[in-house]
Design a protein around this motif. Structure first.
Motif, PDB file in Angstrom:
ATOM      1  N   ASN A 286       0.813  -1.223   0.000  1.00 55.86           N
ATOM      2  CA  ASN A 286       0.000   0.000   0.000  1.00 55.86           C
ATOM      3  C   ASN A 286       0.841   1.267   0.000  1.00 55.86           C
ATOM      4  O   ASN A 286       0.348   2.334  -0.343  1.00 55.86           O
ATOM      5  N   PRO A 308      -3.033  -0.020  -5.070  1.00 49.38           N
ATOM      6  CA  PRO A 308      -4.153   0.922  -5.141  1.00 49.38           C
ATOM      7  C   PRO A 308      -3.778   2.376  -4.914  1.00 49.38           C
ATOM      8  O   PRO A 308      -4.556   3.274  -5.237  1.00 49.38           O
ATOM      9  N   ASN A 309      -2.581   2.638  -4.356  1.00 53.92           N
ATOM     10  CA  ASN A 309      -2.234   4.012  -3.983  1.00 53.92           C
ATOM     11  C   ASN A 309      -1.189   4.644  -4.901  1.00 53.92           C
ATOM     12  O   ASN A 309      -0.519   5.602  -4.515  1.00 53.92           O
ATOM     13  N   THR A 331      -9.063  -1.466 -15.043  1.00 54.87           N
ATOM     14  CA  THR A 331      -8.317  -1.327 -13.793  1.00 54.87           C
ATOM     15  C   THR A 331      -8.413   0.110 -13.311  1.00 54.87           C
ATOM     16  O   THR A 331      -8.046   1.040 -14.027  1.00 54.87           O
TER      17      THR A 331
END
Length: 529
Positions: A286, A308-309, A331
């Motif tokens: 993350n 995701p970040n 995505t």
């Protein structure tokens, strides 16, 4: 006649008419003497006697002058010696008053840091660490400078090893590692060079891997097995760049696992070159905000789903890899702000609502394909794209006009191409057949280092947009080959645009041009590729 100086008594020799060596006042004799000196007439016997007397008088005067010159030379040597001693004495006393003596150590340490090689210099193939350069040379100036330099840990953090040249001695690197706190390792292995000294240096550095904050590593087949010792030993590593030296350096290598236990990674880049080799990412990635990888699209899609970040991504997708169906699965990268896509097809698989800047490499594709892909991606993402960089063959006029006209948030346009003549015409106010094209553009940049430049057409863009009532152009950059710089007449016109229109315009070449281009393409300044 020679005279005495009234101040110091030194003999002085008058010049011009006062230098009178004649032995008579008879005007006729003097006139005849002057004639003989300025012609080749032979003298009579009586005149020969007169000239001998003049020569004798001149000899006496010369002897006197030579004695005085010798005396003055001796005096000059004394004065020069005294001058040197006084200057040295004064310099030492002025040094006592120097503000550097009162400067706090932390400020002086900050100044020392400005003398270090930049990331760009350190990654240059020509860069070689030198004991005569900073920070080593700072320890030779004075005991105070040495103490400050040695105790300023950040000065010693960059450890550069390149097997292409003569390697630093192990003792020198040991000293540097001892003085540093966090370490930034730039280790460039070379497959064709002797592996033993490379392994020795890498083994030593690996003993301090718990202090590594950045690692830029060019691997060889001999170095890869040494990576096993790094597993679980990288608690502080934040930036990682891996590349391979030659295709042979990738032989019999299936996986790089050691970086799967690096909890602080925020920036990951891998350039496989010959063929893709998987690299393990942390189990909970993350923290990773930057990603730079060359792989086929299925690999990218799998990895992006785990990140995701991401804030910045360079997606270099293999050209020959099969592209899966993109109609159903997109995505989502909710925090992505800067994106580089090596192929337009990449955009068909993504959604990035926070995207602000995008660079796309445009390959030879059917007319209108890029227009559709770029426009569909921006529409799907609902992003406020501010900068658009197009690399490769220029878009056709209709496609470029469509993209810019339908995305008014794009205020900065960059083109990296070999031929920009059509683009120059499209973006020129007076000659634009689709007028108006993007009057909202505040910045237009071109990289023509691999092509040729028509400076007249380029000036037409700038001048026409500066004159137009509703145009917003504020800055422009042109990257050119070293041998195609602007003429003095072009430079004069550019200076006029700066002064009259307030336009910020730059023309760059060489290293400065490469740095600017890398920035447009979101290449990390600290990596070697």
């Amino acid at each position: 006649m020679a005279l005495r100086c009234t101040e110091c008594g030194a003999l002085t020799i008058p010049e011009g008419p006062e230098l009178d060596l004649s032995v008579t006042t008879d005007l006729g004799t003097l006139a005849r003497h002057l004639t003989l000196m300025n012609t080749n007439d032979p003298p009579q016997d009586s005149e020969r006697l007169y000239v001998r007397e003049v020569v004798s008088k001149a000899d006496a005067r010369l002897a006197c002058v030579e004695d005085e010159i010798s005396r003055l030379e001796d005096r000059l040597k004394v004065l020069l010696r005294e001058h040197a001693l006084l200057s040295e004495y004064r310099t030492k006393n002025v040094g006592i008053l120097s503000p550097l003596r009162r400067m706090p150590p932390e400020i002086l340490g900050q100044i020392f840091s400005w003398a270090l090689p930049t990331d760009e210099q350190a990654k240059s193939p020509a860069y070689r660490p030198n004991p005569k350069d900073s920070p080593w040379v700072l320890t030779w100036i004075s005991s105070r400078w040495r103490a400050i330099a040695v105790s300023t840990h950040s000065l010693w953090s960059l450890v550069h090893v390149d097997a292409a040249g003569s390697l630093h001695s192990l003792s020198m690197i040991q000293t540097q590692v001892q003085r540093a706190r966090g370490l930034k390792i730039h280790f460039y292995g070379r497959q064709e060079r002797n592996a033993a000294p490379q392994i020795q240096l890498f083994r030593f550095l690996s003993e301090h891997s718990n202090r590594w904050e950045a690692l830029c590593l060019r691997l060889t087949s001999a170095l890869v097995p040494r990576l096993d010792s790094l597993r679980g030993q990288l608690p502080a590593l934040r930036r990682l760049w891996l590349e391979w030296d030659t295709p042979e350096s990738q032989n019999r290598i299936d996986w790089i696992e050691c970086f799967g236990v690096a909890p602080c990674l925020v920036d990951v880049g891998v350039h496989s070159g010959n063929h893709f080799i998987p690299v393990s990412l942390p189990a909970r990635p993350n923290h990773i905000t930057r990603y730079d990888l060359d792989a086929d699209w299925p690999t990218h899609r799998r990895l992006l789903a785990q990140l995701p970040n991401l804030v910045e991504a360079r997606l270099q997708a293999s050209l020959g890899a099969p592209w899966p169906d993109h109609t159903n699965h997109k995505t989502s990268l909710p925090h992505l702000r800067r994106l580089y896509a090596s192929q337009t097809q990449v955009l068909n698989y993504l959604k990035a609502p926070a995207l602000e800047e995008m660079a796309v490499h445009v390959h030879d594709v059917p007319p209108g394909y890029c227009k559709q892909s770029i426009s569909a991606f921006i529409r799907r993402s609902s992003c406020s794209l501010r900068r658009l960089c197009l690399e490769g063959p220029p878009l056709d006029p209709e496609s470029l006009t469509f993209v810019l006209s339908n995305n008014s948030s794009v205020v900065e346009l960059i083109n990296i191409t070999a031929d920009a003549k059509d683009l120059f015409v499209i973006l020129t106010h007076a000659e634009n057949p689709f007028f108006p094209v993007a009057p909202h553009l505040s910045a237009i940049h071109f990289d023509l280092t691999s092509g040729s430049i028509d400076y007249d057409l380029y000036l037409n863009i700038l001048e026409s947009r500066c004159r137009a009532p509703h145009y917003s152009l504020k800055s422009a950059t042109l990257l050119v080959p070293l041998d195609q710089g602007p003429s003095p007449a072009v430079l004069s016109k550019l200076d006029s645009l700066r002064s009259r229109r307030g336009l910020e315009v730059k023309v760059l070449s060489g290293v400065k041009a490469r740095i600017e281009r890398d920035t447009w393409l979101y290449k990390a300044c600290w990596t070697s590729t």
